[in-house]
Design a protein around this motif. Sequence first.
Motif, PDB file in Angstrom:
ATOM      1  N   GLU A 259     -24.324   3.913  -3.698  1.00 26.32           N
ATOM      2  CA  GLU A 259     -23.055   4.631  -3.780  1.00 26.32           C
ATOM      3  C   GLU A 259     -22.215   4.125  -4.954  1.00 26.32           C
ATOM      4  OE1 GLU A 259     -24.433   4.905   0.463  1.00 26.32           O
ATOM      5  OE2 GLU A 259     -24.296   3.342  -1.057  1.00 26.32           O
ATOM      6  N   GLU A 260     -22.145   2.804  -5.098  1.00 23.74           N
ATOM      7  CA  GLU A 260     -21.348   2.237  -6.192  1.00 23.74           C
ATOM      8  C   GLU A 260     -21.965   2.543  -7.554  1.00 23.74           C
ATOM      9  OE1 GLU A 260     -19.463  -1.665  -3.923  1.00 23.74           O
ATOM     10  OE2 GLU A 260     -21.461  -1.789  -4.830  1.00 23.74           O
ATOM     11  N   LEU A 261     -23.297   2.539  -7.637  1.00 27.23           N
ATOM     12  CA  LEU A 261     -23.952   2.838  -8.906  1.00 27.23           C
ATOM     13  C   LEU A 261     -23.636   4.261  -9.370  1.00 27.23           C
ATOM     14  CD1 LEU A 261     -27.466   1.212  -8.367  1.00 27.23           C
ATOM     15  CD2 LEU A 261     -25.662   0.413  -9.888  1.00 27.23           C
ATOM     16  N   ILE A 262     -23.596   5.207  -8.450  1.00 24.22           N
ATOM     17  CA  ILE A 262     -23.321   6.601  -8.819  1.00 24.22           C
ATOM     18  C   ILE A 262     -21.830   6.832  -9.028  1.00 24.22           C
ATOM     19  CG2 ILE A 262     -23.497   8.993  -8.046  1.00 24.22           C
ATOM     20  CD1 ILE A 262     -26.146   7.729  -8.908  1.00 24.22           C
ATOM     21  N   ASP A 263     -20.998   6.230  -8.159  1.00 28.38           N
ATOM     22  CA  ASP A 263     -19.556   6.502  -8.227  1.00 28.38           C
ATOM     23  C   ASP A 263     -18.903   5.964  -9.493  1.00 28.38           C
ATOM     24  OD1 ASP A 263     -19.619   7.851  -5.853  1.00 28.38           O
ATOM     25  OD2 ASP A 263     -19.004   6.141  -4.622  1.00 28.38           O
ATOM     26  N   GLN A 264     -19.539   5.021 -10.176  1.00 23.26           N
ATOM     27  CA  GLN A 264     -18.927   4.492 -11.396  1.00 23.26           C
ATOM     28  C   GLN A 264     -18.895   5.533 -12.526  1.00 23.26           C
ATOM     29  OE1 GLN A 264     -21.207   1.148 -12.870  1.00 23.26           O
ATOM     30  NE2 GLN A 264     -23.151   2.188 -12.546  1.00 23.26           N
ATOM     31  N   GLN A 266     -18.036   8.731 -11.863  1.00 25.30           N
ATOM     32  CA  GLN A 266     -16.962   9.645 -11.468  1.00 25.30           C
ATOM     33  C   GLN A 266     -17.383  11.115 -11.579  1.00 25.30           C
ATOM     34  OE1 GLN A 266     -13.588   8.534 -13.872  1.00 25.30           O
ATOM     35  NE2 GLN A 266     -13.357   6.550 -12.891  1.00 25.30           N
ATOM     36  N   LEU A 267     -18.435  11.470 -10.871  1.00 22.94           N
ATOM     37  CA  LEU A 267     -18.905  12.843 -10.877  1.00 22.94           C
ATOM     38  C   LEU A 267     -17.944  13.730 -10.101  1.00 22.94           C
ATOM     39  CD1 LEU A 267     -22.726  12.294 -10.224  1.00 22.94           C
ATOM     40  CD2 LEU A 267     -21.481  12.316 -12.395  1.00 22.94           C
ATOM     41  N   SER A 268     -17.700  14.924 -10.608  1.00 22.75           N
ATOM     42  CA  SER A 268     -16.782  15.857  -9.951  1.00 22.75           C
ATOM     43  C   SER A 268     -17.436  16.541  -8.751  1.00 22.75           C
ATOM     44  CB  SER A 268     -16.311  16.921 -10.958  1.00 22.75           C
ATOM     45  OG  SER A 268     -15.647  16.315 -12.044  1.00 22.75           O
ATOM     46  N   SER A 269     -18.705  16.859  -8.858  1.00 24.92           N
ATOM     47  CA  SER A 269     -19.410  17.572  -7.791  1.00 24.92           C
ATOM     48  C   SER A 269     -19.802  16.601  -6.685  1.00 24.92           C
ATOM     49  CB  SER A 269     -20.657  18.264  -8.344  1.00 24.92           C
ATOM     50  OG  SER A 269     -21.422  18.797  -7.296  1.00 24.92           O
ATOM     51  N   ARG A 270     -19.168  16.713  -5.531  1.00 20.79           N
ATOM     52  CA  ARG A 270     -19.541  15.882  -4.386  1.00 20.79           C
ATOM     53  C   ARG A 270     -20.950  16.220  -3.901  1.00 20.79           C
ATOM     54  NH1 ARG A 270     -17.467  11.122  -2.436  1.00 20.79           N
ATOM     55  NH2 ARG A 270     -18.299  10.785  -0.336  1.00 20.79           N
ATOM     56  N   HIS A 271     -21.313  17.468  -4.079  1.00 19.81           N
ATOM     57  CA  HIS A 271     -22.622  17.943  -3.667  1.00 19.81           C
ATOM     58  C   HIS A 271     -23.725  17.183  -4.430  1.00 19.81           C
ATOM     59  CE1 HIS A 271     -25.527  20.866  -2.189  1.00 19.81           C
ATOM     60  NE2 HIS A 271     -25.946  21.068  -3.417  1.00 19.81           N
ATOM     61  N   ILE A 272     -23.611  17.116  -5.749  1.00 18.63           N
ATOM     62  CA  ILE A 272     -24.617  16.434  -6.576  1.00 18.63           C
ATOM     63  C   ILE A 272     -24.505  14.921  -6.397  1.00 18.63           C
ATOM     64  CG2 ILE A 272     -25.439  16.079  -8.918  1.00 18.63           C
ATOM     65  CD1 ILE A 272     -25.978  18.859  -7.791  1.00 18.63           C
ATOM     66  N   ARG A 273     -23.297  14.430  -6.228  1.00 19.71           N
ATOM     67  CA  ARG A 273     -23.119  12.987  -6.021  1.00 19.71           C
ATOM     68  C   ARG A 273     -23.883  12.522  -4.797  1.00 19.71           C
ATOM     69  NH1 ARG A 273     -21.155   9.674  -1.662  1.00 19.71           N
ATOM     70  NH2 ARG A 273     -20.497   7.690  -2.582  1.00 19.71           N
ATOM     71  N   ASP A 274     -23.771  13.261  -3.687  1.00 13.48           N
ATOM     72  CA  ASP A 274     -24.479  12.884  -2.462  1.00 13.48           C
ATOM     73  C   ASP A 274     -25.994  12.957  -2.655  1.00 13.48           C
ATOM     74  OD1 ASP A 274     -22.048  12.519  -1.256  1.00 13.48           O
ATOM     75  OD2 ASP A 274     -22.017  14.474  -0.274  1.00 13.48           O
ATOM     76  N   LEU A 275     -26.446  13.941  -3.433  1.00 11.83           N
ATOM     77  CA  LEU A 275     -27.875  14.047  -3.693  1.00 11.83           C
ATOM     78  C   LEU A 275     -28.385  12.824  -4.456  1.00 11.83           C
ATOM     79  CD1 LEU A 275     -30.638  15.390  -4.136  1.00 11.83           C
ATOM     80  CD2 LEU A 275     -29.645  16.556  -6.109  1.00 11.83           C
ATOM     81  N   LEU A 276     -27.679  12.432  -5.521  1.00 15.14           N
ATOM     82  CA  LEU A 276     -28.133  11.296  -6.330  1.00 15.14           C
ATOM     83  C   LEU A 276     -28.100  10.000  -5.534  1.00 15.14           C
ATOM     84  CD1 LEU A 276     -26.470  12.093  -9.787  1.00 15.14           C
ATOM     85  CD2 LEU A 276     -28.769  12.641  -8.965  1.00 15.14           C
ATOM     86  N   VAL A 277     -27.112   9.842  -4.657  1.00 18.55           N
ATOM     87  CA  VAL A 277     -27.076   8.650  -3.801  1.00 18.55           C
ATOM     88  C   VAL A 277     -28.282   8.639  -2.873  1.00 18.55           C
ATOM     89  CG1 VAL A 277     -25.822   7.531  -1.923  1.00 18.55           C
ATOM     90  CG2 VAL A 277     -24.577   8.356  -3.925  1.00 18.55           C
TER      91      VAL A 277
END
Length: 811
Positions: A259-264, A266-277
């Motif tokens: 989660e921290e690796l992806i959140d750094q 600051q992706l706008s799409s929560r949908h894609i953020r959850d996928l990458l996590v």
Amino acid sequence: MTVLIIHDPQTQGGSSPAPAPLLSGSLRARAAGTDWPATMLDRPEALTRMRSRHSEASDHMSVPRQGSRWVLDWLGEHPGATWQERWLATGVEAAGRPWRQIPLAWLRSLGRESRWNEEQFFRSLHIVFGADLIRPSLAWLSVAAFGAGSLGRTMAAMRDPDGFAELRARCSADPKIAQAALTRNLYRAAALVSAKGGTINDVTPGDVLEMLDAEADARGTNVGSTGLFYRLLQEMGSFGPDAPATLRHLRVAGQKTPEELIDQYQLSSRHIRDLLVAYLKERQPTLDYRSLTSIAYHLAGLFWAEVERHHPGIDSLVLPTGVAGAWKRRLRTITRTVTGPDGRKRNIEVERVNYRECLTPVRALYLDLAQWALEDPARWAHWVAPCPIGREEIDRRKSTRHRKSRMDARTRERLPVLPVLVESVNRHRKDAAALLESANHAAPGTMFTAAGQTLMRLAPSRSAAAKIWAVDPDTGQRRDLGHEEEHAFWAFAAVEVLRATGIRVEELTELSHHSLVQYRLPTSGELVPLLQIAPSKTDTERLLVVSPELADVLSLIIRRVQNPESGAVPLVEAYDQHERIWRPAAPVLFQRSVVGEQRAINPGLIRDLLTEALEQSGLTDPVTGEPLHFTPHDFRRLFITDAVLSGLPPHIAQIIAGHRDINVTMGYKAVYPTEAVDAHLAFLARRRSLRPSDEYRRPTDEEWKEFLGHFEKRKVASGTCGRAFGTPCIHEHACIRCPMLWPDPAQHGRLLEIRDNLLARIAEAEREGWLGEIEGLQVSLAGAEDKLAQAHRRRTGQPPVSLGLPSIKKS
């Protein structure tokens, strides 16, 4: 005679401490309160507390009674139920650096504008802090511009005399601690006691971090002696047994969650953020941490964050062709800052060397989702999308060849100058040691000469006693000779070990006293020293034979770092920058003392030392003219190339280098022109041995005359015939039409006559209607025009352009 110590003496110290715990409980920073008992006192009680505390602590210091009343009067004019609330209501902390103008304006409004009154007021403000009536913030204390000595003396006298005395004594007892560092750390302790209350013994590691962060914010950079301050408090027992051993254990970043690796990014799409996590979590068990962070960077940073930046609102992996194509075009280049001849910096777009390597993780994401959807459709099927990257786009065969070519050229440039670099670092090490030795025997203010240099010894009052300063009388440049000697030695050690072993820089920094082992040959019983390389990139352990030259270098390193009393190599913890963890304490060979603390030398410092060494050597890049650049990995390529060229079998070089595939080893080896020439000559010799021997007999006189006669018959009126020996004329001696004719520039006039004659004959044929004759004459005319052009180029052509040859600039 140099003796290599193989046996490890009894090392000192115990087992390594556990990894740094999270700041919780007694380790976290104390919260700033607003209602402790002292701040709730009324005015008479507050005055009494200030005077009693000050008089009890320091009989020889006068109490500014008038100033104390003024401070309380000033605070009393502001709203609040406590002195702390009134202090915050004054607005001085929000004012920042010009905060003094607020109380000065109040003094002027009462007609008390004088230097003596101002001094009384601000001295009394220190006493208010010492009496614990108010607790200013650390951020304000970092910009308040209080005298380090005055605040420190007040807090030492009124709050914690024993603690400040012990802190001062520990600093004074260590000759490596400068007077400036002592003053700075006393002020830090006073600021912490003022802002947090209590004594030095109540300070927590979190308080120290908050203090140092406030300093960095106020000054725009980290202030010196930060690690020393933490170590002093640790030695005084302020932190307790559960605190991390050093400040670096708190400062360096540990491993981050997916989660921290992806959140750094600051992706706008929560949908894609959850996928990458979810994708990182799925792959995490089979990857090391460095690979995991690399995938997060490529997918979140280079891919999706870049797509969102140019296409706001996009929320699906199904990318339109234009969007995917634009992203790949942007990915092909990167922006770099270069310095021009005029010294100005500018940004330029250059090709991204690892472009295809950046595409591979993105393609892997799409293909993994498609595969996982077959195995677990409920979880992954809704993520499946067409992959925007084709298989041919990640074909790295061509880029691999280009990379091999670049690396071979780089190796060929550096291998010939390696002896120059080795001689330079060794000479610089000896010169730096000679200068330091001479300076040690020179009195301050006197001149001394060593290594062909004449300097004057200095003794700055703010410098540590262990530092040796000198000044060049010609240039006025101040030089820290101890610092120069240390850098010169470790540059020499790094170059010698890297070139003698071909190990990776991570393996270099992990070498320890335990890495030196012995092997007894079963045939002769001879003891052979070996260097044990710990598993690193390929998780494979290997052993290298220690040559006499390498043994000398390792012996110098051991003698430098070992404890002079016990002979033991100190145990130090090293931080693994790739895995983001602290390795257990070990007697590593590449370690140095930093303000009394033994620290492992990290790969970053090794690279900086190599850069310094190259600048001092005078070696330059033949293309740019800038100082030649060496990386630690260059020595690995040089080692493998030199070993194979010297006759070491490639499969043995593979084992020494620690490669799993021999093709990787041969990829490190540079190809030299001499190798190609020798191999081609050997091929010709083998082919000649297989052909009939009569083809290589001595020709007879008749055959030789026939051969010479052929070349005599090649001379024609308009030039020279270029047909091969023993071949007939294929154009029946129609030389103007023949491409084998090499026209003579001296016959340019004859060729013009032939052309003009052909033009006249064509005109006659057209006039008489000889159509069959016209076709043949036009072919001859085209041949004549071509021969005229060739003759003209040879007669008026420009001289050949010299491309030049690269040369090595002598130092």
